[in-house]
Scaffold this motif. Structure first.
Motif, PDB file in Angstrom:
ATOM      1  N   HIS A   1       1.783   0.566  -3.760  1.00 20.67           N
ATOM      2  CA  HIS A   1       3.040   0.482  -3.038  1.00 20.67           C
ATOM      3  C   HIS A   1       3.881  -0.669  -3.587  1.00 20.67           C
ATOM      4  O   HIS A   1       3.393  -1.772  -3.794  1.00 20.67           O
TER       5      HIS A   1
ATOM      6  N   SER B   1       6.875  -3.492  -3.729  1.00 19.03           N
ATOM      7  CA  SER B   1       7.363  -4.496  -2.787  1.00 19.03           C
ATOM      8  C   SER B   1       8.462  -5.304  -3.452  1.00 19.03           C
ATOM      9  O   SER B   1       8.370  -5.649  -4.632  1.00 19.03           O
TER      10      SER B   1
ATOM     11  N   ASN C   1       8.869   2.017   3.081  1.00 14.17           N
ATOM     12  CA  ASN C   1       7.596   1.404   2.703  1.00 14.17           C
ATOM     13  C   ASN C   1       6.692   2.333   1.912  1.00 14.17           C
ATOM     14  O   ASN C   1       5.639   1.914   1.429  1.00 14.17           O
TER      15      ASN C   1
END
Length: 224
Positions: A79, A81, A146
Motif C-alpha cells: 500500500h 503512502s 487507502n
C-alpha cells in the motif's frame, strides 16, 4: 564467512530455529543411547525415525515456529503512502526486485550511493520531478484512497512518463564525461559500515536502468 558469522546470520531467521532444535533433539537422543561414546548405525536410524512422528519434539517445534516463519516471509505491504518519498521510489522501480532476496543482488544500504548520483544528475530538476510525482500520487490517492497500491501508481501512464523522462536525463548524464566521473565517485563511496557496491553490482544497476529506459518506448528516448 566464518562459522560464527553463519550462525549469527541464521539465528536472525525464525525458521532456522527449527534446525537448531533438530540438532539439539538428535544430540540429546544420541547421547542417551550411546554406549562408551559410540552409537550403532541402527540406533541412529531409530533416532531419526523417532523425530519423524507426529508427536515428536520436532513436530511440536514446527507447530510452534510456523507462525513466526509465516511472519518472517510475509511480503511487505504494497500500500502506497504519501509519507514515502514518491519520486525516489519511482527511481528505484526499475531495479526494486534486485533489492529483494537473501542476500539481495543490490543491498538497500547502497541506495544512498545511487541517489547521490541521481541528485548530481538532476540538480534543480530533481525538485520538479519530485513535485510532479507527488501531484500524480495525490490525484490517484483521491480516487483510490487507502487502497492505492504502489503497483497501481507505478503503472499509471503519467508516472511512467515521469520515469521515462527522468531516466533519459539520467542516462544522458551518465554517458557524459562529468557523469562518468560522478558514477565512479558515487558508486565507489563507502557507507558508514565501510561497504560499497562491487563493480558487478554497479554494472547490474546501470544495465537495468538502460534497459528500462528503452522498454518505456520512444517517449523516453527524447532528451529530457
Amino acid at each position: 564467512m566464518s562459522a560464527q558469522d553463519t550462525e549469527g546470520a541464521t539465528s536472525r531467521r525464525p525458521c532456522f530455529d527449527v534446525l537448531s532444535m533438530m540438532a539439539d533433539v538428535i544430540a540429546a537422543l544420541a547421547e542417551d543411547r550411546a554406549q562408551d561414546g559410540m552409537l550403532r548405525l541402527d540406533e541412529l536410524k531409530r533416532i531419526l525415525e523417532m523425530t519423524k512422528g507426529a508427536g515428536s519434539p520436532l513436530a511440536r517445534a514446527f507447530d510452534t515456529q510456523e507462525a513466526k516463519c509465516r511472519k518472517a516471509f510475509r511480503p511487505a505491504s504494497r500500500h502506497a503512502s504519501s509519507r514515502n518519498d514518491v519520486f525516489r521510489r519511482l527511481m528505484v522501480r526499475p531495479f526494486e526486485t534486485l533489492l529483494e532476496g537473501e542476500p539481495p543482488a543490490f543491498p538497500r544500504c547502497f541506495l544512498a550511493n545511487y541517489f547521490e548520483l541521481v541528485e548530481a544528475a538532476f540538480g534543480e530538476k530533481f525538485k520538479s520531478y519530485d513535485e510532479r510525482s507527488r501531484e500524480i500520487f495525490q490525484d490517484m490517492l483521491v480516487v483510490h484512497g487507502n487502497d492505492l497500491a504502489w503497483d497501481v501508481f507505478f503503472n499509471d501512464a503519467r508516472a511512467r512518463a515521469v520515469l521515462g523522462h527522468a531516466l533519459t536525463r539520467l542516462m544522458h548524464y551518465i554517458e557524459s564525461p562529468a557523469g562518468q566521473w560522478a558514477w565512479l565517485t558515487c558508486l565507489n563511496r563507502q557507507n558508514v559500515d565501510g561497504a560499497k557496491p562491487s563493480s558487478e553490482q554497479a554494472d547490474l544497476i546501470l544495465n537495468t536502468l538502460r534497459t528500462t529506459r528503452k522498454a518505456l518506448g520512444p517517449a523516453a528516448e527524447k532528451k529530457a
